[in-house]
Design an enzyme around this catalytic site. Sequence first.
Site, PDB file in Angstrom:
ATOM      1  N   GLN A   1       9.155   4.873   3.852  1.00 46.89           N
ATOM      2  CA  GLN A   1       9.029   4.571   2.430  1.00 46.89           C
ATOM      3  C   GLN A   1       8.035   5.548   1.792  1.00 46.89           C
ATOM      4  O   GLN A   1       6.906   5.676   2.241  1.00 46.89           O
ATOM      5  CB  GLN A   1       8.553   3.108   2.258  1.00 46.89           C
ATOM      6  CG  GLN A   1       8.492   2.652   0.817  1.00 46.89           C
ATOM      7  CD  GLN A   1       9.861   2.657   0.129  1.00 46.89           C
ATOM      8  OE1 GLN A   1      10.861   2.211   0.693  1.00 46.89           O
ATOM      9  NE2 GLN A   1       9.909   3.169  -1.092  1.00 46.89           N
TER      10      GLN A   1
ATOM     11  N   ASP B   1      18.076   8.489   4.169  1.00 41.46           N
ATOM     12  CA  ASP B   1      17.674   8.765   2.780  1.00 41.46           C
ATOM     13  C   ASP B   1      18.282  10.076   2.271  1.00 41.46           C
ATOM     14  O   ASP B   1      18.297  10.331   1.067  1.00 41.46           O
ATOM     15  CB  ASP B   1      16.141   8.873   2.691  1.00 41.46           C
ATOM     16  CG  ASP B   1      15.486   7.603   2.135  1.00 41.46           C
ATOM     17  OD1 ASP B   1      16.190   6.838   1.451  1.00 41.46           O
ATOM     18  OD2 ASP B   1      14.289   7.409   2.374  1.00 41.46           O
TER      19      ASP B   1
ATOM     20  N   LYS C   1      15.093  -3.755   0.803  1.00 39.31           N
ATOM     21  CA  LYS C   1      15.917  -3.083   1.821  1.00 39.31           C
ATOM     22  C   LYS C   1      16.155  -4.023   2.991  1.00 39.31           C
ATOM     23  O   LYS C   1      17.270  -4.108   3.521  1.00 39.31           O
ATOM     24  CB  LYS C   1      15.233  -1.772   2.267  1.00 39.31           C
ATOM     25  CG  LYS C   1      15.326  -0.702   1.181  1.00 39.31           C
ATOM     26  CD  LYS C   1      14.423   0.491   1.400  1.00 39.31           C
ATOM     27  CE  LYS C   1      14.461   1.367   0.131  1.00 39.31           C
ATOM     28  NZ  LYS C   1      13.511   2.469   0.159  1.00 39.31           N
TER      29      LYS C   1
END
Length: 279
Positions: A96, A119, A52
Amino acid sequence: MAQIIDGKLISQQIKDELKEKVAELKANGKEICLAVIQVGNDPASTVYVGNKKKACEYIGIKSLAYEIPEETTEEELLGIIDKLNKDDSVHGILVQLPVPKHINEEKIINAISPSKDVDGFHPASVGALSIGQKGFVSCTPAGVIQLLKRSNIEISGKECVVIGRSNIVGKPMSMLLLRENGTVTICHSRTKDLKEVCKRADILVVAIGKPRMIDASYVKEGATVIDVGIHRDENNKLCGDVDYASVEPVAGAITPVPGGVGPMTIAMLMNNCVEAGLN
Ligand code: NDP
């Protein structure tokens, strides 16, 4: 011979388009910033977070890395999220997953401001998707829609079958196909006659989490088959949920693993970050 849907190429096109947009924004004095929080040092998470960061660098998005110890308490993590929610220079926040067991994942997801939820996991984002309002969409299913659109595969009016009903893939995938006017069926572990249902599909999206389970006997001649799965087989080779060698000869179009859906997830995350910056 099936059309091979090239996720590597399509994700690169998306990243290049975003790079241009980000440069334009920068020229107008706006720098997009993504905060990535990793709790502990699970090796798989470290790889994902690294990828990322690399994508951010390529596109020109500033990334803030919070690599915090495994022992971090839920309260401390919530405190970091709260600070980032209030920081106007931060546009996207990503924690995460999975987080260590002593931290309640749901609480963490709910704490991220929906306007920074790149997300697309916050209940407000999920709700917005289901009632057709603007909001962030989970990256992997959003990537599947881009693969279909950019490969000129019509969704409207088509029989779409999704295998899997997880919150991050199956459910949002189904909502997105519905939004594109597909006729959508969702299958799961209690579905009777899975093969028969799959054989109806013009577009079959497989997110079952079982290596190479879906072979040609599940696929209608000429169907588009999208394989979301990622696994390592007994020879440590990457494979999907679809038995590619068996399905490719009957499919009209198919995504390979690797190089299909996988690279799209990060590209769509980057897309969500740019959108967050434009809001
Ligand atoms: P989950 O394990 O959360 O969900 C699997 C789904 O498949 C469940 O809904 C389950 O049904 C259903 N299922 C399991 N066995 C059967 C069966 N025999 N018949 C019918 N349905 C069945 O997985 P995810 O959605 O998180 O991920 C799916 C796959 O995609 C995995 O291989 C994962 O590694 C991969 N993945 C890839 C990403 C990418 O970036 N390319 C991102 C995310 C995931 P039930 O609900 O009834 O249990």
